[in-house]
Design an enzyme around this catalytic site. Structure first.
Site, PDB file in Angstrom:
ATOM      1  CE1 TYR A  86      36.978  49.364  22.501  1.00 17.10           C
ATOM      2  CE2 TYR A  86      38.485  47.800  21.444  1.00 17.10           C
ATOM      3  CZ  TYR A  86      37.486  48.698  21.338  1.00 17.10           C
ATOM      4  OH  TYR A  86      37.603  49.452  20.266  1.00 17.10           O
TER       5      TYR A  86
ATOM      6  CG  ASP B 217      36.782  40.165  22.299  1.00 16.60           C
ATOM      7  OD1 ASP B 217      37.758  39.614  21.421  1.00 16.60           O
ATOM      8  OD2 ASP B 217      36.425  41.070  22.249  1.00 16.60           O
TER       9      ASP B 217
ATOM     10  CE  LYS C 126      44.025  44.012  19.778  1.00 17.59           C
ATOM     11  NZ  LYS C 126      44.221  45.473  19.881  1.00 17.59           N
TER      12      LYS C 126
HETATM   13  C1  LIG Z   1      39.447  42.177  23.042  1.00 21.18           C
HETATM   14  C2  LIG Z   1      39.292  43.006  21.992  1.00 21.18           C
HETATM   15  N1  LIG Z   1      38.170  42.738  21.146  1.00 21.18           N
HETATM   16  C3  LIG Z   1      37.997  43.451  19.962  1.00 21.18           C
HETATM   17  C4  LIG Z   1      38.787  44.460  19.645  1.00 21.18           C
HETATM   18  C5  LIG Z   1      38.603  45.077  18.390  1.00 21.18           C
HETATM   19  O1  LIG Z   1      39.649  44.671  17.506  1.00 21.18           O
HETATM   20  P1  LIG Z   1      40.116  45.660  16.141  1.00 21.18           P
HETATM   21  O2  LIG Z   1      40.720  46.980  16.694  1.00 21.18           O
HETATM   22  O3  LIG Z   1      40.874  44.949  15.475  1.00 21.18           O
HETATM   23  O4  LIG Z   1      38.701  45.997  15.397  1.00 21.18           O
HETATM   24  C6  LIG Z   1      39.984  44.604  20.402  1.00 21.18           C
HETATM   25  C7  LIG Z   1      40.795  45.726  20.041  1.00 21.18           C
HETATM   26  O5  LIG Z   1      41.565  46.192  20.929  1.00 21.18           O
HETATM   27  C8  LIG Z   1      40.256  43.904  21.674  1.00 21.18           C
HETATM   28  O6  LIG Z   1      41.174  44.163  22.339  1.00 21.18           O
END
Ligand SMILES: Cc1ncc(COP(=O)(O)O)c(C=O)c1O
Length: 459
Positions: free
Chosen positions: A157, A257, A285
């Site tokens: 994700y 990521d 986060k």
């Molecule tokens: C690995 C990863 N990338 C991107 C995101 C997106 O982040 P945000 O919810 O701050 O937009 C998340 C959110 O859970 C994530 O776990």
């Protein structure tokens, strides 16, 4: 309250949360499904919280929970840590404003901290969420390589936008062969073009990944991945080393990521653990200290694509005749580098610099305790994860390597356990991961294991 005997975990949850049910009836008239983020929903209605303190949340019925969801991992110092609150108040008092709309000292202070902990992030930019961070990293990859497809792994994700909202949780019977997965849309309203422009890869399968990347090397700008899938299924070291080499050889950028893993696996994220230098990294986060935040960083020559010149303000119509803005990668945002957010994030990092090892120790303690209890009950399961995150997988499979392995686990039993735990004051959204914080201590671990003991007696 009725003394009715609870037959299922969900019954037990429903019995304890009548006010959350009432709330959900009202909230459905305000927001679709009664929620403002689909992930907040679970059956039959989500619990509604009203107070957070340290490792604990209290719901509107007055039930207290040890919080292992921690806002999907974002809160690594728990709820309302005094040092984080102090930093926020200090920023507001000393700076006299919440927002300058100009460069300011905290932007550089945080940037230098990130550069020291993540040496691959030679230059950085701030965003307002993890979603924006991965989005910007993809635009940088397009601009730098001049190619316009990306490759992502099945089950990973990266945020809620069209280019990456594919094959995160696909039905296996529609998702093609395990070694050549098919792109499956995860939402209504995604443009079908993305099914062509986002290529899906099989995680922890280096040979198949190599074949797919080699075939489309002239079109793929970047491979984006969660180095630890969903925060808990680790890439194998050999896979990671191989992926770094293949992408470099093929002229494809590698984007880590680390929105979930940054500061949760080590201060320097998964890249520190694996000893890998990605070309670009997205953080979010934890580093926002509880506020919306993201950071993109990477090789200077890539990040510098976004460096403005005097003639490169896209909103300055006076220079439209020979606008230089088009020659620069556009990145802006009213709230980018928000001072209060940076103050909270810096305070969080300071706490973690002292206490991160303690969080890892407690996480290991909890994992061991859960493993022991489930094994004594004869349930085949494992706690999968590193650092401060793990998930409980009910399976007799030796090794969970990717999304397809995970789909063979017993979600129904896991859910049943989760609802019983919820009813006993252990909060994670059913089926979600466990994240710990600096304020999850011995007492919380013991209480959690006691709730597990009681739950297992009910099954
Ligand atoms: C690995 C990863 N990338 C991107 C995101 C997106 O982040 P945000 O919810 O701050 O937009 C998340 C959110 O859970 C994530 O776990």
């Amino acid at each position: 309250m009725s003394k009715r005997k609870c037959s299922t975990g969900m019954d037990a949850y429903v019995q304890k949360t009548p006010k959350s049910l009432e709330f959900s009836k009202v909230s459905q008239h305000v927001m679709p499904g009664g929620v403002t983020a689909n992930i907040k929903f679970f059956e039959p209605y989500p619990v509604v919280m009203k107070k957070g303190t340290g490792a604990y949340l209290t719901d509107i019925d007055g039930n207290e929970y040890i919080d292992y969801l921690l806002s999907y991992g974002a809160l690594m110092t728990g709820h309302g840590h005094p040092k984080v609150l102090d930093a926020i108040h200090k920023q507001m008092q000393e700076d006299g404003t919440l927002l300058f709309g100009t460069p300011h000292h905290l932007e550089v202070k945080m940037g230098q901290k990130i550069q020291s902990l993540y040496p691959s992030m030679e230059k950085i930019r701030y965003t307002n969420s993890g979603t924006e961070a991965t989005l910007l990293s993809i635009r940088l990859a397009y601009a730098y390589t001049g190619k316009y497809k990306i490759a992502k792994f099945e089950g990973h994700y990266h945020g809620g936008y069209d280019q990456v909202l594919l094959s995160v949780n696909p039905p296996v019977d529609q998702a093609g062969p395990p070694r050549k997965p098919k792109a499956i849309s995860e939402s209504q309203g995604l443009h079908p073009n993305h099914l062509e422009n986002t290529i899906i890869l099989p995680f922890n399968d280096l040979e198949a990944t190599n074949d797919i990347l080699t075939t489309a090397q002239d079109q793929i700008a970047a491979v984006i991945l969660e180095p630890i899938q969903a925060g808990y299924i680790p890439a194998e070291q050999e896979f990671m080393d191989g992926l770094r080499k293949i992408t470099a050889d093929l002229g494809i950028l590698l984007i880590f990521d680390e929105v979930k893993t940054g500061f949760r696996l080590s201060l320097g994220g998964a890249q520190e653990l694996y000893g890998i230098k990605p070309d670009l990294t997205a953080l979010g986060k934890v580093v926002g200290g509880g506020f919306p935040f993201g950071i993109v960083g990477g090789k200077e020559e890539i990040l510098n694509r976004s460096a403005p010149s005097a003639a490169a303000d896209v909103f300055d119509s006076s220079q439209s005749k020979h606008s230089g803005a088009r020659d620069v990668l556009f990145h802006s945002g009213t709230y980018n580098g928000h001072p209060t957010v940076l103050a909270a994030g810096l305070a969080t990092i300071e706490i973690l610099e002292q206490e991160i090892q303690q969080v890892f120790k407690r996480t290991t303690q909890l994992k061991k305790g859960i493993n022991k209890l489930l094994s004594a009950k004869g349930i085949h399961s494992k706690t999968v994860g590193r650092g401060s995150i793990f998930n409980l997988i009910i399976t007799d499979k030796e090794n969970i390597k990717n999304y397809r392995d995970l789909q063979k686990s017993n979600f129904a039993l896991r859910k049943e356990i989760d609802y019983h735990l919820l009813a006993q004051g252990i909060y994670t959204k059913p089926l979600n991961r466990y994240s710990l914080s600096t304020v999850h201590g011995e007492k919380e671990i013991e209480k959690t294991l006691e709730a597990y003991r009681k739950t297992l007696q009910k099954l």
